[in-house]
Design a protein around this motif. Structure first.
Motif, PDB file in Angstrom:
ATOM      1  N   LYS A   1       0.813  -1.217   0.000  1.00 52.52           N
ATOM      2  CA  LYS A   1       0.000   0.000   0.000  1.00 52.52           C
ATOM      3  C   LYS A   1       0.843   1.262   0.000  1.00 52.52           C
ATOM      4  N   HIS A   2       1.912   1.271   0.806  1.00 54.65           N
ATOM      5  CA  HIS A   2       2.683   2.491   1.022  1.00 54.65           C
ATOM      6  C   HIS A   2       4.048   2.489   0.339  1.00 54.65           C
ATOM      7  N   GLY A   3       4.448   1.367  -0.262  1.00 51.27           N
ATOM      8  CA  GLY A   3       5.771   1.292  -0.869  1.00 51.27           C
ATOM      9  C   GLY A   3       6.755   0.593   0.040  1.00 51.27           C
ATOM     10  N   ASP A   4       7.905   0.250  -0.506  1.00 48.80           N
ATOM     11  CA  ASP A   4       8.908  -0.530   0.223  1.00 48.80           C
ATOM     12  C   ASP A   4      10.134   0.331   0.495  1.00 48.80           C
ATOM     13  N   ILE A   5      10.076   1.125   1.554  1.00 49.23           N
ATOM     14  CA  ILE A   5      11.170   2.013   1.942  1.00 49.23           C
ATOM     15  C   ILE A   5      11.618   1.654   3.352  1.00 49.23           C
ATOM     16  N   SER A   6      12.915   1.399   3.515  1.00 48.26           N
ATOM     17  CA  SER A   6      13.453   0.968   4.804  1.00 48.26           C
ATOM     18  C   SER A   6      14.647   1.816   5.205  1.00 48.26           C
ATOM     19  N   LEU A   7      14.879   1.885   6.503  1.00 47.41           N
ATOM     20  CA  LEU A   7      16.081   2.541   7.007  1.00 47.41           C
ATOM     21  C   LEU A   7      17.311   1.714   6.654  1.00 47.41           C
ATOM     22  N   GLY A   8      18.425   2.412   6.404  1.00 44.20           N
ATOM     23  CA  GLY A   8      19.701   1.749   6.197  1.00 44.20           C
ATOM     24  C   GLY A   8      19.946   1.234   4.797  1.00 44.20           C
ATOM     25  N   LYS A   9      19.034   1.512   3.881  1.00 46.57           N
ATOM     26  CA  LYS A   9      19.185   1.009   2.503  1.00 46.57           C
ATOM     27  C   LYS A   9      19.379   2.131   1.495  1.00 46.57           C
ATOM     28  N   GLY A  10      19.732   3.308   1.976  1.00 50.75           N
ATOM     29  CA  GLY A  10      20.024   4.418   1.088  1.00 50.75           C
ATOM     30  C   GLY A  10      18.830   5.308   0.820  1.00 50.75           C
ATOM     31  N   PRO A  11      19.068   6.413   0.094  1.00 49.40           N
ATOM     32  CA  PRO A  11      17.998   7.373  -0.166  1.00 49.40           C
ATOM     33  C   PRO A  11      16.910   6.805  -1.056  1.00 49.40           C
ATOM     34  N   ALA A  12      15.711   7.348  -0.905  1.00 58.64           N
ATOM     35  CA  ALA A  12      14.593   7.021  -1.786  1.00 58.64           C
ATOM     36  C   ALA A  12      14.580   8.036  -2.919  1.00 58.64           C
ATOM     37  N   ILE A  13      14.543   7.538  -4.152  1.00 62.83           N
ATOM     38  CA  ILE A  13      14.515   8.394  -5.332  1.00 62.83           C
ATOM     39  C   ILE A  13      13.131   8.275  -5.953  1.00 62.83           C
ATOM     40  N   ASP A  14      12.455   9.422  -6.065  1.00 59.53           N
ATOM     41  CA  ASP A  14      11.065   9.422  -6.528  1.00 59.53           C
ATOM     42  C   ASP A  14      10.941   9.337  -8.035  1.00 59.53           C
ATOM     43  N   MET A  15       9.838   8.726  -8.469  1.00 58.22           N
ATOM     44  CA  MET A  15       9.413   8.783  -9.859  1.00 58.22           C
ATOM     45  C   MET A  15       7.933   9.127  -9.881  1.00 58.22           C
ATOM     46  N   GLY A  16       7.524   9.855 -10.915  1.00 62.49           N
ATOM     47  CA  GLY A  16       6.135  10.281 -11.006  1.00 62.49           C
ATOM     48  C   GLY A  16       6.039  11.581 -11.775  1.00 62.49           C
ATOM     49  N   PRO A  17       4.830  12.154 -11.902  1.00 65.17           N
ATOM     50  CA  PRO A  17       4.635  13.353 -12.725  1.00 65.17           C
ATOM     51  C   PRO A  17       5.355  14.596 -12.221  1.00 65.17           C
ATOM     52  N   ASN A  18       5.738  14.634 -10.952  1.00 68.29           N
ATOM     53  CA  ASN A  18       6.496  15.769 -10.408  1.00 68.29           C
ATOM     54  C   ASN A  18       7.981  15.704 -10.750  1.00 68.29           C
ATOM     55  N   VAL A  19       8.412  14.572 -11.325  1.00 70.53           N
ATOM     56  CA  VAL A  19       9.838  14.320 -11.542  1.00 70.53           C
ATOM     57  C   VAL A  19      10.138  14.224 -13.037  1.00 70.53           C
ATOM     58  N   ASN A  20      11.177  14.929 -13.482  1.00 66.95           N
ATOM     59  CA  ASN A  20      11.620  14.821 -14.869  1.00 66.95           C
ATOM     60  C   ASN A  20      12.218  13.431 -15.101  1.00 66.95           C
ATOM     61  N   PRO A  21      11.661  12.623 -16.019  1.00 63.13           N
ATOM     62  CA  PRO A  21      12.123  11.248 -16.187  1.00 63.13           C
ATOM     63  C   PRO A  21      13.571  11.128 -16.657  1.00 63.13           C
ATOM     64  N   LYS A  22      14.043  12.096 -17.422  1.00 61.34           N
ATOM     65  CA  LYS A  22      15.440  12.047 -17.869  1.00 61.34           C
ATOM     66  C   LYS A  22      16.390  12.371 -16.717  1.00 61.34           C
ATOM     67  N   LEU A  23      16.008  13.319 -15.884  1.00 65.36           N
ATOM     68  CA  LEU A  23      16.824  13.631 -14.712  1.00 65.36           C
ATOM     69  C   LEU A  23      16.802  12.464 -13.740  1.00 65.36           C
ATOM     70  N   PHE A  24      15.640  11.834 -13.592  1.00 60.16           N
ATOM     71  CA  PHE A  24      15.525  10.637 -12.746  1.00 60.16           C
ATOM     72  C   PHE A  24      16.499   9.556 -13.208  1.00 60.16           C
ATOM     73  N   LYS A  25      16.540   9.272 -14.494  1.00 58.73           N
ATOM     74  CA  LYS A  25      17.429   8.244 -15.027  1.00 58.73           C
ATOM     75  C   LYS A  25      18.895   8.624 -14.834  1.00 58.73           C
ATOM     76  N   TYR A  26      19.193   9.905 -14.979  1.00 53.01           N
ATOM     77  CA  TYR A  26      20.561  10.380 -14.776  1.00 53.01           C
ATOM     78  C   TYR A  26      21.009  10.137 -13.331  1.00 53.01           C
ATOM     79  N   ILE A  27      20.133  10.447 -12.386  1.00 51.83           N
ATOM     80  CA  ILE A  27      20.461  10.261 -10.967  1.00 51.83           C
ATOM     81  C   ILE A  27      20.623   8.778 -10.647  1.00 51.83           C
ATOM     82  N   ILE A  28      19.733   7.949 -11.180  1.00 51.65           N
ATOM     83  CA  ILE A  28      19.839   6.501 -10.967  1.00 51.65           C
ATOM     84  C   ILE A  28      21.172   5.981 -11.500  1.00 51.65           C
TER      85      ILE A  28
END
Length: 355
Positions: free
Chosen positions: A249-276
């Protein structure tokens, strides 16, 4: 002092410094003193945003990085004849966590201690035990004997915060209130320091914004003024690795596994891929988070500044958000810093982010 103790000292000072929306002056001074040696220019705008500029070798793309420095709190809205206070939330406060909390009220140059109180459980009617009291049904006790007595040490409109402290738990995990978004502020502070002797190909604007908790107001004005090409917001993400929360329901985000990188309409998909790609090339652990609508962060306003901004959202996992016992892993902060440095030191002028 080793890096772990240095990191804890910084986050402790950040979280224990007050700064609710509209009253960010104390935290702004602290951050200013932390970063002044690592910027080419520092600006405080009319709304109170702290804007730290690091000039690059080229003027494009202009990059804005943003973390909000305000935290939730409250204001004094009423004083009764017996000297008890009523409070109004500033930001999203869960009434379930307020009863029994010690608080600090800031009146001119003085700090007044108080407690948020309610009836003892022994004196509650059965129906009262079965419902959560609203904040306006609670009162604050400052030990005053009358309204006149209270007005000698506080005034209507004084602001206050929960009286919490930052503590170490096991390993690199800490607990405190105010980690939303002082954790993001810490990421930007450490990134600025790490970039001191690094030549970046862009002009960087590190924004410590105000009034995010009541509508991202500081991000609106600062982004409009700077008119960036790229905007990266550093926030906190709900840690779902606790009992009672469903990952499907809420996604799979845990402590100690690094930052969460968002995807969605608020995020530029090319910039997202660059960061990944930078995270993968740098062997930086990260997690993915999906936001199918406008994010409840400064990002939603930065994206639509002027003719539009290419945006991304990177968040530090956080348990129990908007409580006095938020929990976070300092390793996730440092992984986020490393990721930002890799992104900023290599982002070239000719990157194509057009959709």
């Amino acid at each position: 002092m080793d890096s772990n103790n240095s990191d804890f000292d910084l986050i402790k000072r950040l979280t224990e410094t007050p700064g609710i929306p509209g009253h960010e002056e104390n935290i702004r001074v602290l951050i200013h003193n932390e970063v002044k040696e690592f910027c080419d220019e520092i600006i405080v705008d009319k709304l109170g945003n702290l804007i730290c500029v690091k000039k690059g070798s080229k003027d494009k793309p202009k990059i804005l990085l943003c973390a909000h420095m305000d935290t939730i709190g409250f204001m004094i809205k009423y004083i009764d004849s017996d000297g008890f206070l009523r409070i109004q939330p500033v930001g999203g406060i869960d009434p379930r966590i307020t009863i029994g909390q010690p608080i600090l009220i800031f009146h001119e140059e003085n700090i007044v201690n108080g407690v948020i109180a309610s009836k003892p459980i022994h004196l509650l009617e059965k129906k009262e035990r079965e419902k959560v009291k609203k904040i306006d049904e609670l009162h604050v006790d400052i030990g005053a004997k009358s309204k006149e007595d209270a007005l000698e040490i506080i005034s209507l409109g004084d602001f206050g915060v929960f009286n919490y402290s930052c503590k170490k738990l096991s390993h690199s995990v800490i607990t405190s209130g105010g980690l939303d978004d002082r954790a993001g502020c810490m990421v930007l502070i450490k990134t600025l320091k790490e970039l001191k002797d690094v030549e970046t190909p862009n002009e960087l604007y590190f924004i410590f914004s105000v009034q995010e908790e009541i509508g991202a107001r500081g991000a609106i004005t600062s982004a409009f003024n700077i008119d960036p090409d790229i905007g990266i917001v550093v926030e906190v993400a709900h840690g779902i690795d606790v009992p009672g929360l469903k990952k499907d329901k809420h996604g799979d985000i845990s402590l100690g596994k690094g930052p969460a990188i968002d995807m969605g309409p608020n995020v530029n998909p090319k910039l997202f891929k660059y960061i990944i790609k930078k995270a993968e090339n740098g062997n930086i652990s990260f997690q993915l988070r999906v936001h199918g609508r406008a994010t409840p962060t400064d990002l939603r306003h930065i994206q639509i500044t002027h003719t539009g901004v290419s945006t991304a959202l990177i968040s530090v996992p956080l348990r129990y958000m908007h409580t006095t016992i938020e929990v976070m892993d300092l390793k996730d902060i440092n992984r986020t810093v490393k990721l930002l440095i890799d992104v900023l030191s290599k982002l070239k002028k000719d990157i194509n982010l057009k959709l």
